[in-house]
Design a protein around this motif. Structure first.
Motif, PDB file in Angstrom:
ATOM      1  N   ARG A  71      66.467  14.182  51.783  1.00 23.44           N
ATOM      2  CA  ARG A  71      65.871  14.390  53.115  1.00 23.44           C
ATOM      3  C   ARG A  71      65.379  15.821  53.270  1.00 23.44           C
ATOM      4  O   ARG A  71      64.330  16.060  53.871  1.00 23.44           O
ATOM      5  CB  ARG A  71      66.874  14.065  54.210  1.00 23.44           C
ATOM      6  N   ALA A  72      66.136  16.766  52.739  1.00 24.41           N
ATOM      7  CA  ALA A  72      65.719  18.169  52.815  1.00 24.41           C
ATOM      8  C   ALA A  72      64.426  18.384  52.034  1.00 24.41           C
ATOM      9  O   ALA A  72      63.528  19.090  52.500  1.00 24.41           O
ATOM     10  CB  ALA A  72      66.825  19.078  52.285  1.00 24.41           C
ATOM     11  N   ALA A  73      64.318  17.774  50.847  1.00 23.26           N
ATOM     12  CA  ALA A  73      63.108  17.932  50.035  1.00 23.26           C
ATOM     13  C   ALA A  73      61.897  17.327  50.736  1.00 23.26           C
ATOM     14  O   ALA A  73      60.832  17.957  50.812  1.00 23.26           O
ATOM     15  CB  ALA A  73      63.315  17.294  48.665  1.00 23.26           C
ATOM     16  N   ILE A  74      62.051  16.127  51.254  1.00 29.12           N
ATOM     17  CA  ILE A  74      60.930  15.470  51.951  1.00 29.12           C
ATOM     18  C   ILE A  74      60.575  16.243  53.211  1.00 29.12           C
ATOM     19  O   ILE A  74      59.397  16.487  53.499  1.00 29.12           O
ATOM     20  CB  ILE A  74      61.280  14.005  52.273  1.00 29.12           C
ATOM     21  N   GLY A  75      61.585  16.652  53.980  1.00 29.19           N
ATOM     22  CA  GLY A  75      61.343  17.435  55.191  1.00 29.19           C
ATOM     23  C   GLY A  75      60.647  18.747  54.890  1.00 29.19           C
ATOM     24  O   GLY A  75      59.774  19.189  55.633  1.00 29.19           O
ATOM     25  N   GLY A  76      61.029  19.370  53.770  1.00 32.66           N
ATOM     26  CA  GLY A  76      60.377  20.617  53.370  1.00 32.66           C
ATOM     27  C   GLY A  76      58.910  20.402  53.029  1.00 32.66           C
ATOM     28  O   GLY A  76      58.049  21.203  53.414  1.00 32.66           O
ATOM     29  N   LEU A  77      58.615  19.322  52.328  1.00 37.72           N
ATOM     30  CA  LEU A  77      57.220  19.011  51.995  1.00 37.72           C
ATOM     31  C   LEU A  77      56.386  18.750  53.248  1.00 37.72           C
ATOM     32  O   LEU A  77      55.204  19.069  53.293  1.00 37.72           O
ATOM     33  CB  LEU A  77      57.150  17.791  51.070  1.00 37.72           C
ATOM     34  N   LEU A  78      57.014  18.158  54.251  1.00 40.64           N
ATOM     35  CA  LEU A  78      56.316  17.841  55.503  1.00 40.64           C
ATOM     36  C   LEU A  78      56.373  18.982  56.520  1.00 40.64           C
ATOM     37  O   LEU A  78      55.885  18.829  57.630  1.00 40.64           O
ATOM     38  CB  LEU A  78      56.917  16.574  56.121  1.00 40.64           C
ATOM     39  N   SER A  79      56.973  20.094  56.156  1.00 39.80           N
ATOM     40  CA  SER A  79      57.141  21.246  57.050  1.00 39.80           C
ATOM     41  C   SER A  79      57.901  20.896  58.327  1.00 39.80           C
ATOM     42  O   SER A  79      57.569  21.371  59.421  1.00 39.80           O
ATOM     43  CB  SER A  79      55.782  21.862  57.405  1.00 39.80           C
ATOM     44  N   VAL A  80      58.918  20.059  58.212  1.00 39.94           N
ATOM     45  CA  VAL A  80      59.729  19.685  59.369  1.00 39.94           C
ATOM     46  C   VAL A  80      60.564  20.887  59.792  1.00 39.94           C
ATOM     47  O   VAL A  80      61.187  21.554  58.973  1.00 39.94           O
ATOM     48  CB  VAL A  80      60.636  18.473  59.035  1.00 39.94           C
ATOM     49  N   LYS A  81      60.552  21.160  61.086  1.00 42.60           N
ATOM     50  CA  LYS A  81      61.314  22.253  61.686  1.00 42.60           C
ATOM     51  C   LYS A  81      62.208  21.649  62.774  1.00 42.60           C
ATOM     52  O   LYS A  81      61.814  21.534  63.933  1.00 42.60           O
ATOM     53  CB  LYS A  81      60.383  23.303  62.309  1.00 42.60           C
ATOM     54  N   PRO A  82      63.409  21.207  62.406  1.00 42.58           N
ATOM     55  CA  PRO A  82      64.235  20.485  63.381  1.00 42.58           C
ATOM     56  C   PRO A  82      64.682  21.343  64.556  1.00 42.58           C
ATOM     57  O   PRO A  82      64.857  22.548  64.444  1.00 42.58           O
ATOM     58  CB  PRO A  82      65.445  20.029  62.558  1.00 42.58           C
ATOM     59  N   ILE A  83      64.861  20.646  65.671  1.00 38.24           N
ATOM     60  CA  ILE A  83      65.423  21.255  66.875  1.00 38.24           C
ATOM     61  C   ILE A  83      66.776  20.586  67.082  1.00 38.24           C
ATOM     62  O   ILE A  83      66.861  19.354  67.136  1.00 38.24           O
ATOM     63  CB  ILE A  83      64.505  21.041  68.092  1.00 38.24           C
ATOM     64  N   ILE A  84      67.826  21.406  67.164  1.00 34.55           N
ATOM     65  CA  ILE A  84      69.175  20.864  67.265  1.00 34.55           C
ATOM     66  C   ILE A  84      69.851  21.299  68.561  1.00 34.55           C
ATOM     67  O   ILE A  84      69.448  22.268  69.193  1.00 34.55           O
ATOM     68  CB  ILE A  84      70.046  21.280  66.054  1.00 34.55           C
ATOM     69  N   ASP A  85      70.860  20.537  68.927  1.00 35.57           N
ATOM     70  CA  ASP A  85      71.696  20.837  70.090  1.00 35.57           C
ATOM     71  C   ASP A  85      73.132  20.523  69.691  1.00 35.57           C
ATOM     72  O   ASP A  85      73.371  19.848  68.690  1.00 35.57           O
ATOM     73  CB  ASP A  85      71.275  19.962  71.277  1.00 35.57           C
TER      74      ASP A  85
END
Length: 173
Positions: A71-85
């Motif tokens: 998930r980290a690799a795919i998210g990195g490729l997609l430039s995902v910048k999660p917002i957490i709470d």
């Protein structure tokens, strides 16, 4: 010498959000509130208390076991910048915008979603934290009126955000 009673409660949050609750309790005690009244108010505030962060990288969520390497690799490729709470003591993903600009915009939407009683800016060694506070205050005069301080994220949050994490601790009205 009379012993001072100690009360314990489960804040279900972390970092500066706990600090906001402790400060509220301190001020209520200074105003003459009794311990049961303070605990009751804190109980009402806990569900309204949040630590909202947007992350520059998924690497630290992966390292902490919050997400899988895939998930980290795919998210990195997609430039995902999660917002957490932090909700009920758990790190929860609020959104997964792609790109830093979209994450910043979505973060602004989330923090301004409803009125705020108290707010402080949080960061994990982010060099632009003061500019970020200025941006939030310029965009939201009601937040500027709260005169938010700046605090480094504590050990409960920092490992999830990594360096450059930006966020807020707040209590909603």
């Amino acid at each position: 010498m009379m012993a001072t009673p100690s009360l314990f409660w489960k804040p279900a949050t972390a970092s500066a959000a706990e600090g906001l609750l402790v400060a509220r309790a301190y001020h209520r005690a200074a105003e003459g509130w009794k311990a049961p009244q303070i605990v009751a108010e804190l109980g009402e505030l806990i569900p309204k208390t949040h630590v909202i962060f947007f992350l520059d990288s998924l690497d630290y969520l992966k390292a902490g076991g919050r997400i899988s390497p895939a998930r980290a690799a795919i998210g990195g490729l997609l430039s995902v910048k999660p917002i957490i709470d932090i909700i009920d003591g758990e790190v929860v993903t609020l959104d997964k915008p792609r790109t830093s600009a979209k994450a910043r915009e979505r973060f602004m939407e989330l923090i301004s979603a409803s009125p705020i009683q108290e707010l402080t800016m949080l960061h994990s060694e982010a060099p632009d934290i003061e500019a970020f506070r200025d941006e939030v205050c310029a965009r939201f005069p009601e937040i500027a009126a709260l005169k938010p301080g700046i605090v480094r994220a504590g050990a409960a949050i920092g490992p999830h955000t990594g360096p450059k994490g930006l966020g807020v601790a707040l209590i909603r009205a």
